[in-house]
Scaffold this motif. Structure first.
Motif, mmCIF file in Angstrom:
data_model
loop_
_atom_site.group_PDB
_atom_site.id
_atom_site.type_symbol
_atom_site.label_atom_id
_atom_site.label_comp_id
_atom_site.label_asym_id
_atom_site.label_seq_id
_atom_site.Cartn_x
_atom_site.Cartn_y
_atom_site.Cartn_z
ATOM 1 N N ILE A 55 0.850 -1.203 0.000
ATOM 2 C CA ILE A 55 0.000 0.000 0.000
ATOM 3 C C ILE A 55 0.885 1.252 0.000
ATOM 4 C CG2 ILE A 55 -0.386 0.095 2.514
ATOM 5 C CD1 ILE A 55 -3.055 0.934 -0.158
ATOM 6 N N GLU A 56 2.032 1.170 0.671
ATOM 7 C CA GLU A 56 2.974 2.302 0.653
ATOM 8 C C GLU A 56 3.458 2.561 -0.778
ATOM 9 O OE1 GLU A 56 6.965 3.613 3.025
ATOM 10 O OE2 GLU A 56 7.031 1.666 1.997
ATOM 11 N N PHE A 57 3.753 1.489 -1.517
ATOM 12 C CA PHE A 57 4.198 1.645 -2.900
ATOM 13 C C PHE A 57 3.127 2.357 -3.736
ATOM 14 C CE2 PHE A 57 3.855 0.363 -7.304
ATOM 15 C CZ PHE A 57 5.098 0.703 -7.796
ATOM 16 N N VAL A 58 1.868 1.900 -3.617
ATOM 17 C CA VAL A 58 0.802 2.490 -4.434
ATOM 18 C C VAL A 58 0.661 3.986 -4.103
ATOM 19 C CG1 VAL A 58 -1.625 2.401 -5.084
ATOM 20 C CG2 VAL A 58 -0.393 0.275 -4.656
ATOM 21 N N LYS A 59 0.686 4.319 -2.819
ATOM 22 C CA LYS A 59 0.593 5.740 -2.422
ATOM 23 C C LYS A 59 1.799 6.517 -2.934
ATOM 24 C CE LYS A 59 -2.153 4.926 1.751
ATOM 25 N NZ LYS A 59 -2.126 4.937 3.231
ATOM 26 N N ASN A 60 3.004 5.958 -2.763
ATOM 27 C CA ASN A 60 4.227 6.629 -3.231
ATOM 28 C C ASN A 60 4.184 6.857 -4.744
ATOM 29 O OD1 ASN A 60 5.351 6.726 -0.683
ATOM 30 N ND2 ASN A 60 6.695 4.964 -0.996
ATOM 31 N N SER A 61 3.637 5.879 -5.478
ATOM 32 C CA SER A 61 3.624 5.985 -6.943
ATOM 33 C C SER A 61 2.745 7.136 -7.415
ATOM 34 C CB SER A 61 3.162 4.661 -7.580
ATOM 35 O OG SER A 61 1.747 4.529 -7.536
ATOM 36 N N GLN A 62 1.828 7.576 -6.559
ATOM 37 C CA GLN A 62 0.931 8.678 -6.905
ATOM 38 C C GLN A 62 1.456 10.032 -6.417
ATOM 39 O OE1 GLN A 62 -3.187 7.822 -5.831
ATOM 40 N NE2 GLN A 62 -2.853 5.656 -6.230
ATOM 41 N N ASP A 63 2.526 10.018 -5.645
ATOM 42 C CA ASP A 63 3.149 11.247 -5.158
ATOM 43 C C ASP A 63 4.227 11.644 -6.167
ATOM 44 O OD1 ASP A 63 5.334 12.801 -3.851
ATOM 45 O OD2 ASP A 63 4.076 12.588 -2.051
ATOM 46 N N GLU A 64 4.005 12.760 -6.859
ATOM 47 C CA GLU A 64 4.905 13.142 -7.958
ATOM 48 C C GLU A 64 6.369 13.199 -7.543
ATOM 49 O OE1 GLU A 64 3.804 16.516 -10.359
ATOM 50 O OE2 GLU A 64 1.707 15.867 -10.409
ATOM 51 N N ASP A 65 6.649 13.791 -6.379
ATOM 52 C CA ASP A 65 8.046 13.940 -5.939
ATOM 53 C C ASP A 65 8.693 12.587 -5.648
ATOM 54 O OD1 ASP A 65 7.817 16.707 -6.170
ATOM 55 O OD2 ASP A 65 7.240 16.957 -4.060
ATOM 56 N N GLU A 102 9.069 10.505 -8.890
ATOM 57 C CA GLU A 102 10.192 10.965 -9.721
ATOM 58 C C GLU A 102 11.528 10.556 -9.099
ATOM 59 O OE1 GLU A 102 12.094 15.027 -11.640
ATOM 60 O OE2 GLU A 102 10.057 15.075 -10.853
ATOM 61 N N LYS A 103 11.649 10.728 -7.787
ATOM 62 C CA LYS A 103 12.902 10.407 -7.100
ATOM 63 C C LYS A 103 13.280 8.928 -7.263
ATOM 64 C CE LYS A 103 15.165 10.586 -2.596
ATOM 65 N NZ LYS A 103 15.057 10.969 -1.184
ATOM 66 N N TYR A 104 12.272 8.038 -7.183
ATOM 67 C CA TYR A 104 12.550 6.601 -7.219
ATOM 68 C C TYR A 104 12.175 5.942 -8.542
ATOM 69 C CZ TYR A 104 13.392 7.103 -2.239
ATOM 70 O OH TYR A 104 13.899 7.487 -1.029
ATOM 71 N N GLY A 105 11.747 6.727 -9.521
ATOM 72 C CA GLY A 105 11.416 6.177 -10.834
ATOM 73 C C GLY A 105 10.204 5.254 -10.809
ATOM 74 N N LEU A 106 9.177 5.632 -10.039
ATOM 75 C CA LEU A 106 7.977 4.799 -9.927
ATOM 76 C C LEU A 106 6.947 5.177 -10.976
ATOM 77 C CD1 LEU A 106 7.451 4.986 -6.039
ATOM 78 C CD2 LEU A 106 8.879 3.381 -7.337
#
Length: 185
Positions: A38-48, A51-55
């Motif tokens: 769930i953290e990945f899905v949320k992170n993937s929707q956070d532009e910053d 971009e930082k992690y190439g998601l």
């Protein structure tokens, strides 16, 4: 933290397997894996962060997509009215569905599929899902429209089904019978 390097790609055998049920109560390892999803899905929707992690942005993730053949999904999406559906679930199952169908006017994509596969993917417009949460609660939720489509996509992964399996091969843009288009075309 899960990154795109952890996502298995189309052709990997785990994506075609039927995932195993998670024994309840879940182990700490299962809980941590689902929390990471769930953290990945949320992170993937956070532009910053993306971009930082190439998601690549996503609205859902199923455990087989990170090479774990267990019945776990994470969904973080909004419906047409902006209501947030954020769930990390063990053993989700569709217990009922509408006769009426729905499909995304723009087609579907998948974090495990690196190319665009055009076509309409017929789904049920409304579904009812039962599952267990990270907090050990048993839930019964009713979904319609976009969130229902997202849940069906992720639950399909647990059964070894890819979204493009639903696309009519000879007529990929044939409008499904008794169906409503979701989103703009």
């Amino acid at each position: 933290m899960i990154t795109m390097d952890d996502i298995v790609r189309d052709g990997h055998p785990v994506l075609r397997q039927t995932a195993e049920a998670v024994e309840l109560p879940p182990t700490e390892r299962d809980k941590q894996q689902l929390a990471d999803m769930i953290e990945f899905v949320k992170n993937s929707q956070d532009e910053d962060i993306a971009e930082k992690y190439g998601l690549r942005p996503g609205v859902g993730l199923a455990a087989p997509q990170i090479n774990i053949s267990k019945r776990m999904i994470a969904v973080h999406c909004e419906d047409e009215d902006g209501h947030l559906y954020s769930y990390a679930l063990f053993n989700p199952r569709i217990v009922s569905h509408s006769v009426k169908r729905a499909y995304l006017a723009t087609g579907e994509g998948c974090l495990s599929v690196d190319k665009s596969i055009p076509g309409f993917v017929p789904r049920y417009e409304k579904i009812r899902v039962k599952a267990s949460t990270l907090e050990d609660e048993y839930i019964d939720i009713r979904l319609k429209g976009f969130p229902a489509i997202v849940f069906q996509h992720e639950i399909d992964h647990l059964n070894g089904i890819m979204f493009y399996d639903h696309i009519e091969k000879d007529r990929p843009f044939a409008e499904p019978d008794n169906a409503v288009a979701i989103g703009k075309s």
